[in-house]
Design a protein around this motif. Structure first.
Motif, mmCIF file in Angstrom:
data_model
loop_
_atom_site.group_PDB
_atom_site.id
_atom_site.type_symbol
_atom_site.label_atom_id
_atom_site.label_comp_id
_atom_site.label_asym_id
_atom_site.label_seq_id
_atom_site.Cartn_x
_atom_site.Cartn_y
_atom_site.Cartn_z
ATOM 1 N N LEU A 1 1.278 5.531 -0.135
ATOM 2 C CA LEU A 1 0.735 6.871 0.038
ATOM 3 C C LEU A 1 1.599 7.823 -0.776
ATOM 4 O O LEU A 1 2.813 7.888 -0.574
ATOM 5 C CB LEU A 1 0.752 7.289 1.510
ATOM 6 N N THR B 1 -2.795 5.531 -2.628
ATOM 7 C CA THR B 1 -3.648 6.608 -2.133
ATOM 8 C C THR B 1 -2.892 7.909 -2.309
ATOM 9 O O THR B 1 -1.746 8.030 -1.875
ATOM 10 C CB THR B 1 -3.983 6.408 -0.640
ATOM 11 N N PHE C 1 0.323 2.615 5.748
ATOM 12 C CA PHE C 1 0.936 2.534 4.428
ATOM 13 C C PHE C 1 2.326 1.927 4.548
ATOM 14 O O PHE C 1 3.088 2.276 5.440
ATOM 15 C CB PHE C 1 1.010 3.926 3.795
ATOM 16 N N THR D 1 0.855 -1.177 0.000
ATOM 17 C CA THR D 1 0.000 0.000 0.000
ATOM 18 C C THR D 1 0.897 1.235 0.000
ATOM 19 O O THR D 1 1.844 1.323 0.782
ATOM 20 C CB THR D 1 -0.917 0.029 1.226
ATOM 21 N N ILE E 1 5.724 5.333 1.450
ATOM 22 C CA ILE E 1 5.316 6.732 1.350
ATOM 23 C C ILE E 1 6.209 7.363 0.294
ATOM 24 O O ILE E 1 7.434 7.194 0.333
ATOM 25 C CB ILE E 1 5.514 7.466 2.693
#
Length: 150
Positions: free
Chosen positions: A9, A31, A65, A7, A68
């Motif tokens: 960010l 995201t 997350f 995941t 990043i």
């Protein structure tokens, strides 16, 4: 870059090239955090404003997350150029908040201008010995320039 099934960010992105690279490298979901609302029709990309992110974090629905990414974004935070509030520590707060939503083994890819510490009016900051050490607090540098000119 180690993004497979992670995941991600992305902090600050009006044109989703970082998101496209992350997905091409196998990210499970990306995201994007941006001051203004952005619409995405991609099933693996979601977007939010800082207000939405704060609310989801408070509600416990944000999650963490594993990666990043911020490229040419946080150096503008707090300078008011993009409609954000004036805050001399805006860049440091942005990265500190990212740390709060990062998984324990998260990696951050940070691209900022490096040179002598400076603020170029409201355009951006330049990170030198002093400011670079502040913005990278809590993170272990594993790649990039270790020495910065004074």
């Amino acid at each position: 870059l180690g993004l497979s099934d992670k995941t991600v960010l992305v902090i600050g992105s009006e044109i989703p090239w970082v998101e496209a690279v992350a997905l091409a490298l196998g990210a499970a979901h990306v995201t994007t955090l941006e001051y203004g609302p952005i619409q995405s029709g991609h099933p693996q990309v979601s977007t939010m404003t800082p207000a939405v992110m704060r609310e989801r974090h408070r509600a416990g629905t944000l999650g963490q997350f594993q990666v990043i990414v911020s490229h040419s974004s946080v150096e503008h935070s707090g300078l008011g150029r993009y409609g954000d509030a004036l805050n001399p520590w805006g860049d440091l707060l942005t990265i500190a908040r990212a740390w709060c939503v990062a998984a324990p083994d998260a990696t951050m890819y940070l691209g900022v201008p490096v040179g002598r510490d400076a603020i170029e009016y409201n355009a951006h900051r330049v990170y030198g010995k002093m400011r670079l050490s502040l913005i990278s607090s809590n993170w272990e540098q594993i790649h990039g320039e270790k020495q910065v000119e004074a």
